[in-house]
Design a protein around this motif. Structure first.
Motif, PDB file in Angstrom:
ATOM      1  N   VAL A 128       0.853  -1.179   0.000  1.00 32.28           N
ATOM      2  CA  VAL A 128       0.000   0.000   0.000  1.00 32.28           C
ATOM      3  C   VAL A 128       0.894   1.235   0.000  1.00 32.28           C
ATOM      4  O   VAL A 128       1.774   1.372   0.854  1.00 32.28           O
ATOM      5  CB  VAL A 128      -0.943   0.041   1.218  1.00 32.28           C
ATOM      6  CG1 VAL A 128      -1.771   1.324   1.205  1.00 32.28           C
ATOM      7  CG2 VAL A 128      -1.862  -1.174   1.233  1.00 32.28           C
ATOM      8  N   ASP A 129       0.700   2.110  -0.968  1.00 32.64           N
ATOM      9  CA  ASP A 129       1.432   3.371  -1.044  1.00 32.64           C
ATOM     10  C   ASP A 129       0.454   4.524  -0.866  1.00 32.64           C
ATOM     11  O   ASP A 129      -0.683   4.464  -1.350  1.00 32.64           O
ATOM     12  CB  ASP A 129       2.149   3.496  -2.390  1.00 32.64           C
ATOM     13  CG  ASP A 129       3.231   2.444  -2.572  1.00 32.64           C
ATOM     14  OD1 ASP A 129       4.247   2.528  -1.881  1.00 32.64           O
ATOM     15  OD2 ASP A 129       3.029   1.524  -3.397  1.00 32.64           O
ATOM     16  N   ARG A 130       0.905   5.577  -0.208  1.00 32.47           N
ATOM     17  CA  ARG A 130       0.048   6.742   0.042  1.00 32.47           C
ATOM     18  C   ARG A 130       0.689   7.984  -0.567  1.00 32.47           C
ATOM     19  O   ARG A 130       1.907   8.155  -0.513  1.00 32.47           O
ATOM     20  CB  ARG A 130      -0.167   6.925   1.540  1.00 32.47           C
ATOM     21  CG  ARG A 130      -1.031   8.120   1.913  1.00 32.47           C
ATOM     22  CD  ARG A 130      -1.315   8.166   3.410  1.00 32.47           C
ATOM     23  NE  ARG A 130      -2.330   7.169   3.773  1.00 32.47           N
ATOM     24  CZ  ARG A 130      -2.075   6.004   4.339  1.00 32.47           C
ATOM     25  NH1 ARG A 130      -0.818   5.654   4.604  1.00 32.47           N
ATOM     26  NH2 ARG A 130      -3.048   5.167   4.647  1.00 32.47           N
ATOM     27  N   ALA A 131      -0.134   8.844  -1.148  1.00 36.47           N
ATOM     28  CA  ALA A 131       0.382  10.067  -1.759  1.00 36.47           C
ATOM     29  C   ALA A 131      -0.690  11.147  -1.711  1.00 36.47           C
ATOM     30  O   ALA A 131      -1.875  10.865  -1.499  1.00 36.47           O
ATOM     31  CB  ALA A 131       0.805   9.816  -3.208  1.00 36.47           C
ATOM     32  N   SER A 132      -0.255  12.385  -1.921  1.00 33.53           N
ATOM     33  CA  SER A 132      -1.177  13.514  -2.048  1.00 33.53           C
ATOM     34  C   SER A 132      -0.859  14.261  -3.333  1.00 33.53           C
ATOM     35  O   SER A 132       0.319  14.422  -3.695  1.00 33.53           O
ATOM     36  CB  SER A 132      -1.048  14.462  -0.857  1.00 33.53           C
ATOM     37  OG  SER A 132      -1.462  13.848   0.345  1.00 33.53           O
TER      38      SER A 132
END
Length: 243
Positions: free
Chosen positions: A193-197
């Motif tokens: 799982v990767d998170r970004a904005s």
């Protein structure tokens, strides 16, 4: 688990660079091949610059990215300069004819300070008359509304693993969209799982930042066929010039 190197390789499978198939790639390929020296900011795995060299570009090509795994793939081609870093930290002075940010990389500049510092460094890196080409998703198109598991992509990676990839939005606040990207096996077991904005700026906000940094907007398009920006455009494609 799915490693950083695996994720970088998967990115290339999900986002193949091919100007003959993709009009956005063709747009940038034309600009790059006509420029004597090119700085690709947020180059990722280096697909655009590698393609350019393979298709006859003989000038200076430099790729800049903060992701070590992506740069490791880029460095398979040794006749291009690959630099670990971010736009805001760049120190070049009047060395390039063209700078690019493809693949909506500009949207990773989430804060005003990020945008100002990055644009200032990119402008400094360009020679007088040099151009900066980039694109952002038009906020009115609300692209993030399609980022959900129902739009998952199934793909077989280079190791023969069947994977399912999807995105989910966590928050939309003041024009910034925070989301996760999930990689799983066909049975739903989550591998990564990767998170970004990402920041969604409209034309007026973009132009204010560009003017503050000392750029002039040379051209603005709403699609890769160089049509105008309209309320229903999916993209805001900008070609700015250092006077």
């Amino acid at each position: 688990m799915y490693s950083d190197a695996d994720a970088a390789a998967l990115y290339d499978l999900l986002n193949p660079w091919d100007p003959e198939r993709w009009s956005g790639d063709a747009f940038y390929a034309e600009l790059v091949m006509a420029a004597g020296s090119v700085l690709d900011v947020g180059c990722g795995t280096g697909s655009m610059l590698r393609w350019s060299r393979e298709h006859g570009h003989v000038g200076r090509l430099v790729g800049l990215d903060p992701d070590p795994a992506a740069l490791a793939r880029a460095r398979r081609r040794a006749d291009i300069e690959w630099i670990d870093g971010m736009a805001a930290g760049a120190k070049w002075e009047a060395e390039f004819d063209l700078a690019t940010m493809t693949g909506h990389a500009f949207q990773f500049l989430v804060t005003d300070d990020d945008v100002r510092a990055s644009l200032g460094a990119i402008r400094a890196a360009l020679r007088e008359g040099g151009r900066f080409a980039f694109e952002t998703r038009h906020p009115r198109a609300r692209a993030w509304e399609a980022w959900n598991p129902s739009n998952a992509t199934d793909i077989t990676d280079a190791a023969g693993r069947i994977l399912r990839v999807w995105h989910e939005v966590e928050a939309v606040v003041d024009g910034a969209v925070t989301f996760t990207g999930t990689t799983a096996d066909p049975y739903g077991t989550v591998l990564r799982v990767d998170r970004a904005s990402l920041r969604f700026l409209d034309v007026l906000a973009l132009d204010a930042f560009l003017a503050e940094a000392g750029f002039e907007v040379e051209a603005r398009y709403g699609d890769w066929q160089r049509g105008p920006v309209t309320p229903v455009s999916q993209e805001i494609i900008t070609l700015a010039r250092r006077p």
